[in-house]
Design a protein around this motif. Sequence first.
Motif, PDB file in Angstrom:
ATOM      1  N   ASN A 106     -26.661 -19.684-140.000  1.00  0.00           N
ATOM      2  CA  ASN A 106     -26.555 -18.978-138.726  1.00  0.00           C
ATOM      3  C   ASN A 106     -26.830 -17.487-138.933  1.00  0.00           C
ATOM      4  O   ASN A 106     -26.345 -16.882-139.888  1.00  0.00           O
ATOM      5  N   ASN A 107     -27.584 -16.908-138.030  1.00  0.00           N
ATOM      6  CA  ASN A 107     -27.933 -15.494-138.163  1.00  0.00           C
ATOM      7  C   ASN A 107     -26.766 -14.559-137.893  1.00  0.00           C
ATOM      8  O   ASN A 107     -26.583 -13.554-138.573  1.00  0.00           O
ATOM      9  N   GLU A 108     -25.973 -14.895-136.916  1.00  0.00           N
ATOM     10  CA  GLU A 108     -24.922 -13.975-136.497  1.00  0.00           C
ATOM     11  C   GLU A 108     -23.539 -14.351-137.003  1.00  0.00           C
ATOM     12  O   GLU A 108     -22.605 -13.551-136.932  1.00  0.00           O
ATOM     13  N   THR A 109     -23.366 -15.566-137.493  1.00  0.00           N
ATOM     14  CA  THR A 109     -22.049 -16.004-137.948  1.00  0.00           C
ATOM     15  C   THR A 109     -22.132 -16.469-139.399  1.00  0.00           C
ATOM     16  O   THR A 109     -23.184 -16.440-140.027  1.00  0.00           O
ATOM     17  N   ALA A 110     -21.012 -16.912-139.920  1.00  0.00           N
ATOM     18  CA  ALA A 110     -20.954 -17.336-141.315  1.00  0.00           C
ATOM     19  C   ALA A 110     -21.791 -18.590-141.541  1.00  0.00           C
ATOM     20  O   ALA A 110     -21.971 -19.408-140.642  1.00  0.00           O
ATOM     21  N   ILE A 111     -22.298 -18.719-142.757  1.00  0.00           N
ATOM     22  CA  ILE A 111     -23.031 -19.926-143.133  1.00  0.00           C
ATOM     23  C   ILE A 111     -22.072 -21.102-143.116  1.00  0.00           C
ATOM     24  O   ILE A 111     -20.946 -21.022-143.586  1.00  0.00           O
ATOM     25  N   GLU A 112     -22.552 -22.228-142.571  1.00  0.00           N
ATOM     26  CA  GLU A 112     -21.670 -23.385-142.340  1.00  0.00           C
ATOM     27  C   GLU A 112     -22.156 -24.619-143.097  1.00  0.00           C
ATOM     28  O   GLU A 112     -23.327 -24.994-142.991  1.00  0.00           O
ATOM     29  N   LYS A 113     -21.262 -25.220-143.876  1.00  0.00           N
ATOM     30  CA  LYS A 113     -21.594 -26.488-144.513  1.00  0.00           C
ATOM     31  C   LYS A 113     -21.453 -27.580-143.457  1.00  0.00           C
ATOM     32  O   LYS A 113     -20.389 -27.761-142.872  1.00  0.00           O
ATOM     33  N   ILE A 114     -22.539 -28.329-143.200  1.00  0.00           N
ATOM     34  CA  ILE A 114     -22.506 -29.301-142.109  1.00  0.00           C
ATOM     35  C   ILE A 114     -22.587 -30.750-142.584  1.00  0.00           C
ATOM     36  O   ILE A 114     -22.317 -31.661-141.801  1.00  0.00           O
ATOM     37  N   GLN A 115     -22.942 -30.975-143.852  1.00  0.00           N
ATOM     38  CA  GLN A 115     -23.065 -32.363-144.301  1.00  0.00           C
ATOM     39  C   GLN A 115     -23.048 -32.460-145.821  1.00  0.00           C
ATOM     40  O   GLN A 115     -23.580 -31.598-146.524  1.00  0.00           O
ATOM     41  N   THR A 116     -22.424 -33.539-146.291  1.00  0.00           N
ATOM     42  CA  THR A 116     -22.537 -33.969-147.687  1.00  0.00           C
ATOM     43  C   THR A 116     -22.886 -35.451-147.649  1.00  0.00           C
ATOM     44  O   THR A 116     -22.187 -36.224-146.999  1.00  0.00           O
ATOM     45  N   ILE A 117     -23.972 -35.841-148.311  1.00  0.00           N
ATOM     46  CA  ILE A 117     -24.435 -37.226-148.219  1.00  0.00           C
ATOM     47  C   ILE A 117     -24.817 -37.729-149.610  1.00  0.00           C
ATOM     48  O   ILE A 117     -25.412 -37.007-150.405  1.00  0.00           O
ATOM     49  N   GLU A 118     -24.448 -38.965-149.911  1.00  0.00           N
ATOM     50  CA  GLU A 118     -24.694 -39.548-151.225  1.00  0.00           C
ATOM     51  C   GLU A 118     -26.178 -39.819-151.462  1.00  0.00           C
ATOM     52  O   GLU A 118     -26.932 -40.126-150.546  1.00  0.00           O
ATOM     53  N   THR A 119     -26.561 -39.725-152.741  1.00  0.00           N
ATOM     54  CA  THR A 119     -27.927 -40.048-153.154  1.00  0.00           C
ATOM     55  C   THR A 119     -27.846 -41.131-154.233  1.00  0.00           C
ATOM     56  O   THR A 119     -26.819 -41.772-154.404  1.00  0.00           O
ATOM     57  N   GLY A 120     -28.933 -41.297-154.995  1.00  0.00           N
ATOM     58  CA  GLY A 120     -28.881 -42.126-156.186  1.00  0.00           C
ATOM     59  C   GLY A 120     -28.211 -41.357-157.306  1.00  0.00           C
ATOM     60  O   GLY A 120     -27.640 -40.271-157.096  1.00  0.00           O
ATOM     61  N   LEU A 121     -28.298 -41.880-158.521  1.00  0.00           N
ATOM     62  CA  LEU A 121     -27.642 -41.240-159.651  1.00  0.00           C
ATOM     63  C   LEU A 121     -28.486 -40.098-160.208  1.00  0.00           C
ATOM     64  O   LEU A 121     -29.679 -40.231-160.420  1.00  0.00           O
ATOM     65  N   LYS A 122     -27.827 -38.971-160.412  1.00  0.00           N
ATOM     66  CA  LYS A 122     -28.423 -37.764-160.974  1.00  0.00           C
ATOM     67  C   LYS A 122     -29.625 -37.277-160.167  1.00  0.00           C
ATOM     68  O   LYS A 122     -30.753 -37.205-160.654  1.00  0.00           O
ATOM     69  N   PRO A 123     -29.397 -36.897-158.896  1.00  0.00           N
ATOM     70  CA  PRO A 123     -30.498 -36.345-158.097  1.00  0.00           C
ATOM     71  C   PRO A 123     -30.954 -35.005-158.662  1.00  0.00           C
ATOM     72  O   PRO A 123     -30.140 -34.126-158.934  1.00  0.00           O
ATOM     73  N   ARG A 124     -32.238 -34.871-158.851  1.00  0.00           N
ATOM     74  CA  ARG A 124     -32.786 -33.622-159.389  1.00  0.00           C
ATOM     75  C   ARG A 124     -33.536 -32.907-158.273  1.00  0.00           C
ATOM     76  O   ARG A 124     -32.967 -32.508-157.268  1.00  0.00           O
ATOM     77  N   ASN A 125     -34.819 -32.780-158.427  1.00  0.00           N
ATOM     78  CA  ASN A 125     -35.639 -32.117-157.428  1.00  0.00           C
ATOM     79  C   ASN A 125     -35.795 -33.002-156.187  1.00  0.00           C
ATOM     80  O   ASN A 125     -35.646 -34.224-156.256  1.00  0.00           O
ATOM     81  N   PHE A 126     -36.082 -32.373-155.058  1.00  0.00           N
ATOM     82  CA  PHE A 126     -36.367 -33.102-153.817  1.00  0.00           C
ATOM     83  C   PHE A 126     -37.368 -32.288-153.024  1.00  0.00           C
ATOM     84  O   PHE A 126     -37.656 -31.128-153.344  1.00  0.00           O
ATOM     85  N   ILE A 127     -37.937 -32.908-151.998  1.00  0.00           N
ATOM     86  CA  ILE A 127     -38.964 -32.220-151.223  1.00  0.00           C
ATOM     87  C   ILE A 127     -38.880 -32.638-149.764  1.00  0.00           C
ATOM     88  O   ILE A 127     -38.549 -33.785-149.454  1.00  0.00           O
ATOM     89  N   LEU A 128     -39.141 -31.694-148.863  1.00  0.00           N
ATOM     90  CA  LEU A 128     -39.251 -31.999-147.448  1.00  0.00           C
ATOM     91  C   LEU A 128     -40.677 -32.446-147.160  1.00  0.00           C
ATOM     92  O   LEU A 128     -41.638 -31.871-147.682  1.00  0.00           O
ATOM     93  N   SER A 129     -40.828 -33.479-146.343  1.00  0.00           N
ATOM     94  CA  SER A 129     -42.159 -33.962-145.974  1.00  0.00           C
ATOM     95  C   SER A 129     -42.901 -32.879-145.196  1.00  0.00           C
ATOM     96  O   SER A 129     -42.314 -31.876-144.772  1.00  0.00           O
ATOM     97  N   ASN A 130     -44.188 -33.079-144.984  1.00  0.00           N
ATOM     98  CA  ASN A 130     -45.029 -32.040-144.380  1.00  0.00           C
ATOM     99  C   ASN A 130     -44.532 -31.592-143.007  1.00  0.00           C
ATOM    100  O   ASN A 130     -44.583 -30.412-142.661  1.00  0.00           O
ATOM    101  N   LYS A 131     -44.047 -32.539-142.207  1.00  0.00           N
ATOM    102  CA  LYS A 131     -43.509 -32.188-140.889  1.00  0.00           C
ATOM    103  C   LYS A 131     -41.998 -31.983-140.925  1.00  0.00           C
ATOM    104  O   LYS A 131     -41.378 -31.750-139.884  1.00  0.00           O
ATOM    105  N   GLU A 132     -41.426 -32.090-142.115  1.00  0.00           N
ATOM    106  CA  GLU A 132     -40.004 -31.868-142.361  1.00  0.00           C
ATOM    107  C   GLU A 132     -39.102 -32.832-141.592  1.00  0.00           C
ATOM    108  O   GLU A 132     -37.944 -32.518-141.314  1.00  0.00           O
ATOM    109  N   ASP A 133     -39.639 -34.016-141.257  1.00  0.00           N
ATOM    110  CA  ASP A 133     -38.797 -35.023-140.617  1.00  0.00           C
ATOM    111  C   ASP A 133     -38.260 -36.045-141.621  1.00  0.00           C
ATOM    112  O   ASP A 133     -37.537 -36.966-141.261  1.00  0.00           O
TER     113      ASP A 133
END
Length: 384
Positions: free
Chosen positions: A315-342
């Motif tokens: 947020n630009n005007e307020t404090a940064i907010e943690k909104i989600q924690t979600i499980e992955t596989g084991l030992k997640p390393r790098n990740f990437i957003l798709s081209n349209k970020e969906d």
Amino acid sequence: MKYSFIIIGLFTLSISCKKTEEKKTESLKEEIGITEEKYLIGTYTDLLSQGINLISFFPDSQELKLNQVIDSLQNPSFVIVNKEKTIVVAVGEIQGERGGLLTSFWYTKENNTFQKISTVNTLGNDPCTLAFSPNENAILVGNYSGGNLSVFPINEKGVIENMPQLIQYEGNSITKERQEKSHVHCIAFHPKDSMVFVTDLGRDTIEIIPYTEENDLFKLLSDNTTSVRVPDGSGPRHIVFSANGDKAYTVFELTNEVGVFDYKDNSLVLKEVLALTKTKAKLGSAAELKLSEDNAFLYVSVRGEDNQLVVFKLNNETAIEKIQTIETGLKPRNFILSNKEDFLLVANQESNSILVFARDKNTGLLTQTSIEISINKPVYFCNF
């Protein structure tokens, strides 16, 4: 002899037909609007048949496909490509008398081939990060165990010239198990200023190095380096910048935190520290972080006992907010957003898998899909 000519003729015809079919397939995809995104996957290897994986992701049909493997490579964990997508460069994250390896390939799109062009030693053990210089005439290599930064000229044909500039770091920090010496972990260019940022997990520093590209030659001005100290024992791993370059976010691996910095006058000022896990760790395992294109959301991966992605709303005007924690596989390393970020794709090193999460671009929230592909020890994505 007659039969040999017939066999050769049939073989040539077979290759010709295959190439024709591939071209038809590509034309058909374009005609009916099938979206295909390609990624090079850096991995750790156990067999000669393993190496850099080229995969395709089809967002519309939500499919992942393995296209080919550039094999016979030792731990090509980090891989980059130039803007024209003709030169691919990968580390060999190994140890040797002259350090790890740096290998370049020439990619020919017409027949989808990768030709090895050159290999040099990096002059530091366990190279784990790479970057092209802005003019793409040099490759910057961060050597984790070597505790140094090496810079190699590279020409327009992808030939790496074995005349490196070398910067060696000395020192340590308070965590004896992980910070007994310098451990270079990330190289990042500022989006506007002529500055290179180098995170040193072992010394708890971020080095800011100016550079020049006079006469189209890249050179680090190491004598003018600014060294920014981060909290003791935090272990800075990766750094990313906001689009305008006035904010920087650094993942602190050892404490499972993210540092938020203001960037001004060629320096970084720590403004806030964000917790990734419920308890502060002494030997944490936070890995990668990425910003959404609109700079509204920050994503961070955490390995170890947590194996999760953490999402922050910036947020630009307020404090940064943690909104989600979600499980992955084991030992997640790098990740990437798709081209349209969906979508967001995650490399899970110990699960030997790439998982895909759907992403709501308005809320930033992630939902795991059933899309998955098996890759041996995947650790890095390069958009191809």
